[in-house]
Design a protein around this motif. Structure first.
Motif: not given
Ligand SMILES: [Mg+2]
Ligand SMILES: Nc1ncnc2c1ncn2[C@@H]1O[C@H](COP(=O)(O)OP(=O)(O)OP(=O)(O)O)[C@@H](O)[C@H]1O
Lengths: 232, 378
Positions: A51, A172-173
């Motif tokens: 991240t 992100d994810e």
């Molecule tokens: Mg992360």
């Protein structure tokens, strides 16, 4: 112009958080290139710095040291004001928690980047509706987020991330909050709609089932790039 | 962007209503209390304002306010008449007397004794009877609120009698008069009758009412009267101000109203501030996402100010409306009649609401400004 061949060029990126006993080295000398027309997956154990890395690439964080050049712009040397404008114009975001505005309809949510860019509302919503159609939500344009399933919400978020035709998309994810089937759909959509010849897509993921969607897989470990697989 | 800000604001119906309620509450309480305060304080001097036919009030030089006035010797009237620039001067009695009703009840009253020849200081508007009837023997005129106080629920009957200092007085009229601070009935009679209605005092004349000649200002003539007679001479406005200041400085009225008004401000600010802050905190993630997507701090500030101002404007508008409705609804009640929402109160409360909104918005703005856009990935 070598620099223009990559969408993202990171050279010896370091990022520290905190100081003294609380000091964390989140990135330790990261070198990375990301190419347009590809989907780059960023994987690795929790806390390895994924991240942090995409935050720096997306212009949300400054590195402690090192160079980060995105679409030819040296982000680490840009003033914050220019960075904000750069993000608004060139980068699309997809978040794990969708982050849709609950008070806006799907079409209005998807139109937000255009509204930020100063488009008139009717025009922006019109364009947003056509992008929603391309992610298979033509019949939900007037629904509010609470009336949508998680997978549908994430598809609205993808439409929002693409509506202003950014040249870099960071996710992100995006499938972490979704069941397997919805995650699959979301990845297929990203593959089909988001990846364009002049656009680079970076997806951070924990989810082994989505690895097959990536053109390149970048594995991180403890703040470093451990290996890169796939096409370069 | 302000469109998004308003959508966000109104999307959370409960908080939106809570915010408006906070501002409405503060506006209503403050405007209503300030208006009543101003109205009641003005009542302390309402008898001064009611006299429109003479501009100058002359009295003992120790007088602090209208309800505490010793008598003057008749000589003083002639001395005032002798001052250059005085067109005319007449006597006026104002004091309190006790009236006994035929059924044995008694009531305190404010009594005006008007100059027999000119009736200077007489009521301007008669509701029943005729001012000229005041010239009949023992005649008195009472104000409307006074009549309702003396004979509650009874229709207006002229010719009814009351006893003042063991003397018979005959009601010949009902008039309009501004409500006095004490809410006592106001009785008008001729000066010569007043001397019978008031227990024996050495001097009956409490005021000398005078008018400047053409070409002289009231205040200039007042100063000249004071220089020549050592009496106190005040214009209507000066006497009004002096009386109001006396009540402001020597009673608990300002403190009591001040506390209520202050509470209105604090409670309103607390409700609004807390709700707005909570609203911002709950939307922090959305603000963060907007920040990530390229919304500058300046535009975020603009969004929050827009939200605050809309809440302020709506709450203030509704609050003023409710205040006006309150005074409208109570205008028929004698004790509250004559109290109305004042323009100054509305303006002042508007400023207070603006302060509440700005303080509130500032808290939220601070929170959003320190927000790292990278939180969107957390
Ligand atoms: Mg992360
Ligand atoms: N704002 C911050 N302040 C302090 N430390 C931070 C901050 N952000 C990240 N870190 C630390 O930096 C390291 C890398 O964090 P990061 O969030 O980039 O990891 P990640 O690979 O995304 O993990 P996950 O898979 O759990 O999301 C972690 O040790 C984390 O605790």
């Amino acid at each position: 112009m070598v620099a223009m061949e990559q969408s993202v060029l990171c050279r010896d990126l370091n990022k520290e958080f905190g100081s003294g006993d609380m000091r964390t080295l989140a990135l330790r000398g990261v070198d990375l290139e990301v190419h347009p027309g590809q989907m780059t997956l960023l994987v690795g154990p929790s806390g390895c710095g994924k991240t942090t890395l995409i935050s720096i690439i997306a212009g949300l964080l400054y590195p402690t040291s090192g160079e980060v050049t995105v679409l030819g712009q040296p982000l680490n040397r840009m003033r914050n004001g220019n960075l904000i404008a750069f993000r608004g114009k060139e980068i699309g975001f997809v978040f794990q928690q969708y982050n849709l505005l609950p008070a806006l309809t799907a079409a209005e949510n998807a139109a937000v980047p255009l509204l930020i860019a100063g488009w008139p509302r009717a025009k922006a919503v019109e364009k947003a509706k056509s992008v929603l159609a391309s992610v298979g939500l033509a019949n939900r344009v007037n629904s509010f987020p609470r009336q949508l399933s998680g997978g549908q919400e994430q598809r609205v978020a993808i439409a929002r991330a693409l509506v202003h035709e950014p040249r870099l998309l960071v996710c992100d994810e995006p499938t972490a909050a979704l069941d397997a089937q919805s995650g699959q759909t979301v990845m297929e959509l990203l593959r089909k709609v988001a990846v364009q010849p002049d656009r680079a897509v970076i997806v951070v993921t924990h989810d082994n089932r989505v690895l097959k969607f990536g053109d390149r897989i970048v594995t991180m470990s403890d703040g470093r790039i451990e290996r890169i697989e796939g096409r370069t | 962007m302000s469109w998004i800000a308003l959508k966000m604001l109104m999307g959370d119906r409960a908080k939106f209503l809570g915010l408006i309620f906070g501002v409405t509450f503060a506006t209503l309480l403050m405007t209503q209390q300030i208006s009543i305060f101003v109205g009641i304080i003005k009542r302390t001097a309402s008898q001064i304002v009611d006299v429109r036919d003479a501009d100058i009030w002359v009295m003992d030089n120790k007088v602090r306010y209208i309800d505490e006035v010793p008598g003057l010797p008749d000589m003083d009237l002639h001395r005032v008449r002798g001052v250059r620039g005085v067109a005319w001067a007449v006597r006026l009695y104002k004091g309190q007397v006790r009236a006994r009703l035929p059924d044995g009840n008694f009531r305190n009253l404010i009594l005006f004794g008007l100059d027999d020849a000119t009736l200077v200081g007489a009521p301007k508007e008669m509701l029943a009877g005729d001012l000229a009837d005041l010239r009949r023997p023992d005649a008195v005129i009472i104000d409307k609120a006074g009549y309702e106080y003396m004979w509650p629920g009874e229709p207006w009957v002229l010719g009814r009698e009351l006893e003042l200092n063991d003397r018979r007085a005959v009601l010949v009229g009902v008039c309009k008069a501004s409500a006095p601070f004490t809410t006592l009935p106001i009785l008008y009679t001729r000066y010569s009758s007043a001397s019978g209605f008031v227990p024996k005092e050495r001097h009956l004349m409490t005021f000398i009412m005078a008018q400047p000649e053409e070409g002289h200002t009231s205040s200039e003539v007042c100063r000249r009267i004071e220089a020549q007679t050592e009496l106190q001479a005040l214009t209507r406005d000066e006497f009004f101000g002096k009386t109001v200041r006396y009540f402001l400085s020597s009673t608990g009225i300002p403190v009591n109203f001040g506390i209520t008004i202050g509470l209105g401000f604090i409670v309103g600010a607390a409700i609004t501030g807390q709700t707005f802050y909570l609203f911002t905190i709950e939307n922090l993630k959305q603000f963060g996402a907007l920040k990530a997507m390229g919304v500058s701090n300046l535009r975020l500030i603009g969004m929050i100010l827009t939200q605050g101002l809309v809440v302020g404007l709506l709450g203030y508008g509704i609050g003023l409306g409710l205040t006006a409705a309150f005074f409208e609804a109570t205008s028929g009640i004698t004790h509250l009649a004559g109290l109305y929402m004042t323009f100054d109160a509305a303006i002042g409360v508007g400023a207070a609401v603006l302060v509440i909104i700005m303080l509130t918005a500032l808290l939220s703005i601070r929170r959003v400004l320190v927000l790292e856009p990278a939180v969107v990935f957390r």
